[in-house]
Design an enzyme around this catalytic site. Structure first.
Site, PDB file in Angstrom:
ATOM      1  N   GLY C  53      67.736 134.594  29.238  1.00 18.69           N
ATOM      2  CA  GLY C  53      68.317 135.376  28.167  1.00 18.69           C
ATOM      3  C   GLY C  53      67.756 134.926  26.831  1.00 18.69           C
ATOM      4  O   GLY C  53      67.263 133.805  26.695  1.00 18.69           O
ATOM      5  N   SER C  54      67.842 135.783  25.818  1.00 22.08           N
ATOM      6  CA  SER C  54      67.406 135.379  24.479  1.00 22.08           C
ATOM      7  C   SER C  54      68.566 134.717  23.742  1.00 22.08           C
ATOM      8  O   SER C  54      69.666 134.627  24.270  1.00 22.08           O
ATOM      9  CB  SER C  54      66.877 136.588  23.722  1.00 22.08           C
ATOM     10  OG  SER C  54      65.686 137.022  24.348  1.00 22.08           O
ATOM     11  N   GLY C  55      68.280 134.245  22.536  1.00 24.98           N
ATOM     12  CA  GLY C  55      69.302 133.546  21.764  1.00 24.98           C
ATOM     13  C   GLY C  55      69.122 132.036  21.836  1.00 24.98           C
ATOM     14  O   GLY C  55      69.932 131.288  21.307  1.00 24.98           O
ATOM     15  N   HIS C  56      68.043 131.595  22.509  1.00 27.45           N
ATOM     16  CA  HIS C  56      67.779 130.163  22.659  1.00 27.45           C
ATOM     17  C   HIS C  56      66.497 129.753  21.949  1.00 27.45           C
ATOM     18  O   HIS C  56      65.905 128.725  22.292  1.00 27.45           O
ATOM     19  CB  HIS C  56      67.662 129.795  24.136  1.00 27.45           C
ATOM     20  CG  HIS C  56      68.812 130.255  24.957  1.00 27.45           C
ATOM     21  ND1 HIS C  56      70.088 129.818  24.719  1.00 27.45           N
ATOM     22  CD2 HIS C  56      68.888 131.125  25.988  1.00 27.45           C
ATOM     23  CE1 HIS C  56      70.915 130.405  25.591  1.00 27.45           C
ATOM     24  NE2 HIS C  56      70.211 131.207  26.360  1.00 27.45           N
ATOM     25  N   LYS C 104      66.232 128.483  34.951  1.00 27.35           N
ATOM     26  CA  LYS C 104      67.438 127.707  34.632  1.00 27.35           C
ATOM     27  C   LYS C 104      68.524 128.106  35.625  1.00 27.35           C
ATOM     28  O   LYS C 104      68.634 129.287  35.979  1.00 27.35           O
ATOM     29  CB  LYS C 104      67.890 127.986  33.195  1.00 27.35           C
ATOM     30  CG  LYS C 104      66.857 127.526  32.153  1.00 27.35           C
ATOM     31  CD  LYS C 104      67.430 127.374  30.752  1.00 27.35           C
ATOM     32  CE  LYS C 104      67.889 128.667  30.127  1.00 27.35           C
ATOM     33  NZ  LYS C 104      66.916 129.772  30.120  1.00 27.35           N
ATOM     34  N   ASP C 109      69.975 134.345  36.358  1.00 26.37           N
ATOM     35  CA  ASP C 109      68.549 133.997  36.326  1.00 26.37           C
ATOM     36  C   ASP C 109      68.010 133.802  37.734  1.00 26.37           C
ATOM     37  O   ASP C 109      66.948 134.314  38.089  1.00 26.37           O
ATOM     38  CB  ASP C 109      68.335 132.723  35.497  1.00 26.37           C
ATOM     39  CG  ASP C 109      68.475 132.987  34.003  1.00 26.37           C
ATOM     40  OD1 ASP C 109      67.732 133.833  33.485  1.00 26.37           O
ATOM     41  OD2 ASP C 109      69.327 132.354  33.367  1.00 26.37           O
ATOM     42  N   HIS C 218      75.413 128.978  25.874  1.00 24.61           N
ATOM     43  CA  HIS C 218      75.756 130.401  25.791  1.00 24.61           C
ATOM     44  C   HIS C 218      77.126 130.607  25.174  1.00 24.61           C
ATOM     45  O   HIS C 218      77.741 131.644  25.389  1.00 24.61           O
ATOM     46  CB  HIS C 218      75.772 131.036  27.179  1.00 24.61           C
ATOM     47  CG  HIS C 218      74.478 130.940  27.879  1.00 24.61           C
ATOM     48  ND1 HIS C 218      74.157 129.878  28.682  1.00 24.61           N
ATOM     49  CD2 HIS C 218      73.403 131.753  27.890  1.00 24.61           C
ATOM     50  CE1 HIS C 218      72.940 130.059  29.165  1.00 24.61           C
ATOM     51  NE2 HIS C 218      72.463 131.169  28.707  1.00 24.61           N
TER      52      HIS C 218
END
Ligand SMILES: Nc1ncnc2c1ncn2[C@@H]1O[C@H](COP(=O)(O)OP(=O)(O)O)[C@@H](O)[C@H]1O
Ligand SMILES: Nc1ncnc2c1ncn2[C@@H]1O[C@H](COP(=O)(O)OP(=O)(O)O)[C@@H](O)[C@H]1O
Ligand SMILES: [Mg+2]
Ligand SMILES: [Mg+2]
Ligand SMILES: [Mg+2]
Ligand SMILES: [Mg+2]
Lengths: 334, 211, 334, 211
Positions: C53-56, C104, C109, C218
């Site tokens: 996912g994005s945001g990392h 991860k 995922d 998250h």
């Protein structure tokens, strides 16, 4: 404001210890000082020294290493370091070729570095200095303190550091640093204030839908407030201010820095970078190199600044030279 | 005429006054600067106090020199070099002197202001500590001219400095961080002028209490 | 929560454009996808692909380049990317030597990457995968989804990437990645929550004197809450948890990562690093390499995680190899 | 017996229901997950709707396959592969079929649950969508056994799924993000079970309204 510290009065010392432990191959601490010095000081080059108040990490200690700084002096949080400390840094890095001081334009920094320079000169050390004043938010005038130095300072470190690493003499390193200063402009904005640990409370407040335009890197008030608008609109506003002061034309080549003040996620900085590039493309300006990240922060403030540096062939070459420091690495051919 | 131990007493009161007004000065600086003036001054004057505790001064000049070095080395920021310069100028006025006279006080104010002007590339009317210090010098010099007593001279300086500090509210800052605010700096008192007024008040108050 | 974005639904796309514009020599975007691929794909090595996912940010796209990833797949914010996208990444980097997927450990995922792996295998591409699960905050058990993967993932990228760059074959690259996973442990904590742009509000709240221990990346709730204590006490707590799970003994050599979740200033991370080093010194453990910074963030969350990786001579060598990526550079001899 | 256009109608209602419950599902996920389940499902079902709008389905199997691919490619997260797998299993049950019978529905529920178990390495009682889906399958199979009407079968599945979803509140999560919470997951409904119950309710409600 919650902080991951122990006692406010120990934060600076513990931070410097933490850096020294993290990067023992890059830097060491001068005994009894808040000065960090490069480990592999080369015997045969101009020394480059910078520093300022703390709270802007990785600036300035993070830029110690090959191709950038030889020493950095860390003042108390948001407070210029004192002349005695700066003097120690100068003495530690001088190899007989002289030392360049890179100063951000704040009355405090300028005066403390000036005093240190006088002290070093009395000892026969050749010292030159440049004052970075890239922030177009502040009106420039010979009657006032003039513009502040903000994120553009890191590009001065990079390029002056590369010039010194190439063995250029003090005059030429200084001249090069001055060219960077003449060719670069920045402007920033904030979404939230910050809290100096010893003060314990933020020194301004912003409503949930307000932003502050033209902010510096010390939680100083900016030039004005406005409603939070889109990233594109904010980018356009800062960009227009920068270009009003330093017009660019088709064919120009630049370096771009989108600098996060601390709490703004990288995702948002990339979104801003997209718009900056589009605006430059629209003008026919080519971007030679882009820096997106946290280079000169303001404690935990949310916000960012945009810096644009116009390049010539010398500046491009020096920007592309190897830099090997904890906070900025460039893998170049030189 | 003041003797060394009296000067030390006045400097102690100065340090206490600064410590007492730490938060107030910081708040003033928060409004138009970076919110650390009280913190800086308090850190510096704590070292002045340490210097006084250590003692061993050869004379008044030596005393001011050591205190000035403490300020230069521990205040930092803009106020550090400026207060440091002021004290070092006082040290030069009092070089090799055991006691201090009213005329010396006027000379100290004058030379301190000159030192700050030079170091800060600043002048009266730019919303800085000079707007407390210069009026204080003028008032003290006037009082000397008029043949006033030593205490009256000190008081004249105290009153003029306080008025000068309050007067900075209506000025547009042209030096220091507040200058970035331009017109928005109007309506706020300059923190450095406020601390200068406190410092001069401490001197007058110390000798008044001695009586 | 104020954000510097345009529309939430465009944030991912604009971020990827912003990255592509910032690092055109490092990476390019695969048409019609959210996949970024290394520019100078070498013809003769195992491909290494990661994503999530994005945001990392900078994870994972920031680690594309020499000595690390060949491609990264960016899902929606905090949402695993879909199999079709991952499949495109695999196809783009396969050079006939096979592809390693670094995943991860999140149900999403794992499942999406598994589906993509099956799709690629049906096309005759050799695909191996490893699942990173370094977070000791989560109880490990064969009955549950097991531990999460957090910041330690970046060390897997670094070392597996170096192994691939050295020309090792798929089995050996996978084995090396698995050794890193077996040897590393992490644990994190948060001072503040974060807000997914499309959701518009934070998904938990913390009082002014509360912190959340054992948090993931998250905004998921952690294992428990406690009062904010000193940086040293928090560091000790996380360190003890890590060592309870993976004891170290005098003479061991490790790499340390102090990872900022986003809003925590570097100054605070350095202060934590100081304590981590002191604790390790106390055990007679040597630190070979330290990483302090934002490597795997959680939108604008304040907080940090500590990762400790036990090294052997192979892992040291690979850690020291050159990495040339936008977000992590190591200037090595290989 | 349901025809292709009716199945399309039921899937449209499914998409609408998810859209309507987007915030609710996201909130459930916020409590024990990462707060995106509603966002993920709504994004995926928007593409299901697009697929339905495009039309051109050869048969019921083709319809489910295309919708399943839309879910796989656009939901992401954990629910994407799981709902995608469920739809692709349904597509296999309905391969080359023009119409669908009550027995097919039971078979679809069964195969979907099997597919999810395999893909998710999960089973009943672990606080996931399976805790809505498996009871729904059992209730529907029971109703078939008892010779109930098609609508009664759909309703039985709807009711059992809803009860199963509510029943997840008392379970400790063992799969998905909620498992990181361990005991702290108790007292919260599983978002995936909630969405599964909504999906099956949409099917029953569509055919009930058709009457
Ligand atoms: N150039 C200058 N000349 C005289 N006084 C100055 C000058 N610059 C700053 N000052 C004084 O210093 C004060 C601020 O001191 P302080 O807050 O301690 O330092 P900084 O501005 O570096 O944070 C101002 O209020 C002003 O009175
Ligand atoms: N292994 C699994 N088996 C079955 N269902 C699962 C599994 N993992 C997660 N789920 C379901 O997926 C739901 C979460 O979906 P969603 O929030 O969209 O994905 P993510 O957890 O990746 O953010 C959970 O509520 C649960 O019902
Ligand atoms: Mg200051
Ligand atoms: Mg100040
Ligand atoms: Mg998710
Ligand atoms: Mg979720």
């Amino acid at each position: 404001m919650k902080k991951l510290i122990n006692k406010p009065e120990n934060a600076l010392d513990e931070m410097l210890e933490g850096m020294t432990k993290a990067y023992p191959t890059y830097l060491r601490r001068l005994d009894q000082t808040d000065v960090l010095v490069r480990q592999d000081l080369s015997a045969d080059k101009v020394g480059v020294v910078s520093g300022g108040g703390s709270g802007h990490e990785p600036a300035h200690c993070g830029y110690i290493g090959k191709g950038m700084l030889d020493a950095a002096v860390a003042g108390a949080i948001f407070t210029s370091p004192t002349p005695d400390q700066i003097y120690e840094a100068i003495k530690a890095v001088d190899r007989g070729k002289g030392v360049l001081l890179v100063i951000k334009n704040y009355s405090g920094d300028v005066m403390n570095f000036d005093m240190a320079k006088e002290m070093a000169e009395m000892e026969g050390i050749q010292v030159a200095s440049v004052v970075v004043n890239d922030d177009v938010a502040v009106e420039n005038s010979t009657f006032t303190a003039g513009r502040r130095g903000i994120a553009g300072t890191v590009l001065v470190h990079k390029i002056a550091g590369a010039a010194a690493e190439r063995g250029w003499d003090l005059d030429k390193v200084k001249e090069t640093a001055e060219k960077v200063i003449a060719n670069e402009r920045s402007m920033g904005m904030a979404l939230s204030p910050c809290t100096v640990p010893a003060a314990g409370k933020p020194n301004f407040s912003l409503a949930e839908d307000e932003i502050e335009i033209g902010i510096g890197i010390h939680g100083e008030p900016g030039t004005h407030r406005e409603k939070l608008v889109s990233a594109d609109a904010i980018t356009q506003e800062l960009f227009d201010r920068i270009l009003a002061d330093y017009p660019l034309k088709s064919g120009d080549e630049v370096a771009v820095m989108v600098n996060g003040l601390a709490s703004t996620p990288l995702m948002e900085l990339y979104i801003i970078n997209k718009k900056v590039h589009e605006l430059l493309e629209g003008l026919g300006v080519t971007v030679h190199q882009t820096f997106v990240g946290e280079y000169m922060t303001a404690l935990e403030m949310a916000g960012m600044s945009i810096t644009i540096l116009k390049l010539d062939s010398d500046l491009k070459m020096l920007l592309d030279d190897t830099a090997d420091t904890p906070a900025l690495k460039v893998i170049g051919t030189k | 005429m003041a003797e060394l131990n009296q000067i030390i007493g006045a400097l102690r009161l100065m340090a206490e006054t600064i410590e007492k007004n730490k938060e107030h000065l910081t708040e003033l600086d928060g409004a138009i600067g970076d919110g650390d003036h009280g913190i800086n001054m308090s850190r510096g004057f704590a070292f002045v106090k340490e210097t006084l505790d250590k003692g061993g001064f050869q004379n008044a000049g030596d005393l001011f020199k050591k205190c000035g070095m403490a300020l230069v080395a521990h205040v930092g920021g803009a106020s550090g070099p400026l207060y440091g310069t002021a004290f070092l100028r006082a040290a030069m006025v009092l070089k090799d002197r055991e006691d201090v006279h009213a005329a010396d006080y006027v000379q100290i104010l004058k030379d301190a202001a000159e030192g700050i002007k030079m170091r800060g590339k600043s002048d009266r009317g730019e919303k800085t500590m000079l707007d407390a210090l210069i009026p204080a010098y003028e008032a003290a010099a006037d009082a000397v001219q008029q043949g006033k007593s030593a205490q009256e001279i000190l008081n004249a300086a105290k009153v003029a400095a306080a008025e000068g500090a309050v007067g900075t509210e209506k000025l547009v800052a042209q030096k220091g961080r507040a200058s970035y605010l331009g017109e928005r700096s109007i309506g706020h008192q300059d923190p450095g002028a406020a601390s200068a007024a406190l410092v001069l008040a401490a001197v007058a108050d110390y000798f008044a209490a001695e009586k």
